[in-house]
Scaffold this motif. Structure first.
Motif, PDB file in Angstrom:
ATOM      1  N   GLY A  60     -19.590 -18.159   3.399  1.00 54.33           N
ATOM      2  CA  GLY A  60     -19.031 -16.858   3.044  1.00 54.33           C
ATOM      3  C   GLY A  60     -20.014 -15.851   2.503  1.00 54.33           C
ATOM      4  N   VAL A  61     -21.324 -16.122   2.628  1.00 53.92           N
ATOM      5  CA  VAL A  61     -22.295 -15.202   2.043  1.00 53.92           C
ATOM      6  C   VAL A  61     -22.272 -13.855   2.745  1.00 53.92           C
ATOM      7  N   LEU A  87     -23.932 -13.513  -3.275  1.00 52.61           N
ATOM      8  CA  LEU A  87     -24.150 -14.592  -4.240  1.00 52.61           C
ATOM      9  C   LEU A  87     -22.841 -15.002  -4.915  1.00 52.61           C
ATOM     10  N   GLY A  88     -22.017 -14.013  -5.257  1.00 48.80           N
ATOM     11  CA  GLY A  88     -20.750 -14.305  -5.939  1.00 48.80           C
ATOM     12  C   GLY A  88     -19.805 -15.112  -5.071  1.00 48.80           C
ATOM     13  N   ALA A  89     -19.754 -14.801  -3.784  1.00 49.19           N
ATOM     14  CA  ALA A  89     -18.861 -15.529  -2.882  1.00 49.19           C
ATOM     15  C   ALA A  89     -19.259 -17.000  -2.787  1.00 49.19           C
ATOM     16  N   VAL A  90     -20.554 -17.258  -2.629  1.00 48.38           N
ATOM     17  CA  VAL A  90     -21.008 -18.643  -2.519  1.00 48.38           C
ATOM     18  C   VAL A  90     -20.859 -19.375  -3.846  1.00 48.38           C
ATOM     19  N   ALA A  91     -21.095 -18.677  -4.955  1.00 45.47           N
ATOM     20  CA  ALA A  91     -20.907 -19.301  -6.267  1.00 45.47           C
ATOM     21  C   ALA A  91     -19.453 -19.742  -6.447  1.00 45.47           C
ATOM     22  N   LEU A  92     -18.527 -18.913  -5.999  1.00 42.79           N
ATOM     23  CA  LEU A  92     -17.110 -19.271  -6.094  1.00 42.79           C
ATOM     24  C   LEU A  92     -16.781 -20.455  -5.189  1.00 42.79           C
ATOM     25  N   VAL A  93     -17.384 -20.485  -4.010  1.00 41.35           N
ATOM     26  CA  VAL A  93     -17.178 -21.619  -3.094  1.00 41.35           C
ATOM     27  C   VAL A  93     -17.663 -22.915  -3.742  1.00 41.35           C
ATOM     28  N   THR A 145     -13.776 -24.405   2.162  1.00 39.77           N
ATOM     29  CA  THR A 145     -13.685 -23.365   1.141  1.00 39.77           C
ATOM     30  C   THR A 145     -14.446 -22.116   1.572  1.00 39.77           C
ATOM     31  N   GLY A 146     -15.592 -22.313   2.245  1.00 41.98           N
ATOM     32  CA  GLY A 146     -16.335 -21.177   2.760  1.00 41.98           C
ATOM     33  C   GLY A 146     -15.548 -20.398   3.796  1.00 41.98           C
ATOM     34  N   VAL A 147     -14.826 -21.103   4.655  1.00 37.43           N
ATOM     35  CA  VAL A 147     -13.992 -20.439   5.659  1.00 37.43           C
ATOM     36  C   VAL A 147     -12.897 -19.624   4.983  1.00 37.43           C
ATOM     37  N   VAL A 148     -12.256 -20.213   3.978  1.00 39.06           N
ATOM     38  CA  VAL A 148     -11.195 -19.500   3.250  1.00 39.06           C
ATOM     39  C   VAL A 148     -11.757 -18.278   2.526  1.00 39.06           C
ATOM     40  N   MET A 149     -12.899 -18.458   1.878  1.00 42.85           N
ATOM     41  CA  MET A 149     -13.514 -17.344   1.162  1.00 42.85           C
ATOM     42  C   MET A 149     -13.905 -16.223   2.113  1.00 42.85           C
ATOM     43  N   GLY A 150     -14.429 -16.597   3.280  1.00 45.62           N
ATOM     44  CA  GLY A 150     -14.784 -15.582   4.269  1.00 45.62           C
ATOM     45  C   GLY A 150     -13.563 -14.812   4.752  1.00 45.62           C
ATOM     46  N   THR A 161     -28.744 -19.341   0.298  1.00 46.03           N
ATOM     47  CA  THR A 161     -27.849 -18.226  -0.017  1.00 46.03           C
ATOM     48  C   THR A 161     -28.624 -17.040  -0.563  1.00 46.03           C
ATOM     49  N   LEU A 162     -29.582 -17.299  -1.435  1.00 46.57           N
ATOM     50  CA  LEU A 162     -30.418 -16.220  -1.978  1.00 46.57           C
ATOM     51  C   LEU A 162     -31.157 -15.504  -0.854  1.00 46.57           C
TER      52      LEU A 162
END
Length: 340
Positions: free
Chosen positions: A102-103, A133-139, A158-163, A252-253
């Motif tokens: 989801g980055v 960064l925030g999206a991946v941190a939440l994942v 979780t990445g798919v859902v966040m995306g 991610t960074l």
């Protein structure tokens, strides 16, 4: 599905020869790209401007317009390809790309928020970086909270859902945006472009990419063991969960930093690592630099085509999809010859 090499590992001398050839080709490609544009320049004029032996319009064109864009294209391509190679080894899946967690969606949402609030370009880039960064941190937080399930599977889902959530929020902001001012800016940013890149834009991005690449380089042999699976890696003395978090944080960074200046550029991190594996095999120690150089050269070529094919510049995301999708279909058609 795991990715295996279609070709055997090359000898160290052969791998060094490949790296050297790619480096020379990259330098030659950059010089050629500097000559191409509405204001045509010869190679001698480019070299004279780069060495300070030429003054006037050619020097302004090279240093203020073309060189920052060429360097940005190479940096973005190298970063996305390196991140893609890292994620594919990490998840042992050739269909993984840098935006799997989801980055890209988070960075897009951050940038759209900045455009919606009519912030300056620096703030928009900052919002995009923090959004990724925030999206991946939440994942990662959600994945750590879920126990008793395969962590790799939880991360991907979780990445798919966040995306999807970030994409929905981005669509909502597009509906609410001013259709005459904000909406066109949002649309063009989401398609990806380096048209407005300047030298100061590279200042904060380059250190972030270097910081992300350092642990990937230092831990390249341990990362290679992740392709064997957690149990095998643990038997060889590797703390797989901790190493996975380090790789995710570094990749991610890298991805968030370049997406902040280039917008959403797809397919580079998905396709280029496959080409690199076809050339040098699956060993991450060699795969990482080769993928980075191939990615730099690929996006340099694509960006040069984007700004020269027509009177209106083509967004990066469109051309990378046009070139990347057929190649990926060809990879799928190869079937068991390349993947098992």
């Amino acid at each position: 599905m795991t990715d295996t090499a279609a070709r055997p590992e090359r000898t160290p001398r052969a791998r060094l020869s490949v790296v050297a050839a790619l480096a020379l080709a990259l330098v030659a490609g950059a010089l050629v790209a500097l000559t191409i544009g509405p204001f045509r320049l010869s190679l001698s004029e480019v070299l004279a401007a780069l060495t300070g032996q030429s003054k006037g319009q050619s020097e302004v064109v090279i240093w203020n317009i073309r060189l920052p864009r060429v360097l940005a294209a190479m940096l973005v391509g190298a970063a996305l390809a390196a991140a893609g190679a890292s994620y594919q080894v990490l998840f042992r899946n050739p269909l993984v790309s840098p935006d799997i967690l989801g980055v890209s969606s988070g960075a897009a949402l951050g940038a759209v928020c900045g455009i919606f609030l009519s912030l300056p370009i620096v703030a928009i880039q900052g919002f995009a970086f923090l959004g990724g960064l925030g999206a991946v941190a939440l994942v990662i937080f959600v994945a750590q909270a879920v126990r008793g399930v395969d962590q790799t599977l939880v991360l991907v889902l979780t990445g798919v859902v966040m995306g999807a959530l970030a994409g929905a929020a981005t669509s909502l902001l597009k509906v609410m945006a001013d259709p005459y001012d904000q909406l066109p800016a949002i649309t063009f940013w989401l398609l990806g472009s380096l048209a407005s890149t300047t030298a100061p834009d590279l200042g904060p991005v380059l250190p972030a990419v270097v910081v992300g690449l350092v642990p990937l380089i230092l831990l390249r042999w341990r990362i290679n063991l992740l392709s064997l699976g957690d149990d095998e890696a643990r038997a060889l003395g590797v703390d797989a969960p901790r190493l996975r978090l380090v790789v995710i944080a570094a990749a991610t960074l890298i991805t968030a930093s370049v997406v902040a200046i280039a917008g959403v550029v797809g397919w580079v991190g998905l396709v280029i690592p496959h080409i690199a594996r076809m050339i040098v095999g699956p060993s991450f120690a060699t795969l990482l630099p080769v993928a980075a150089m191939l990615g730099a050269g690929y996006l340099l070529l694509v960006d040069t085509l984007c700004r020269t094919l027509g009177t209106v510049e083509i967004p990066l995301g469109i051309l990378t999809a046009v070139l990347g999708a057929p190649f990926f279909l060809w990879l799928l058609a190869r079937g068991r010859r390349g993947w098992t």
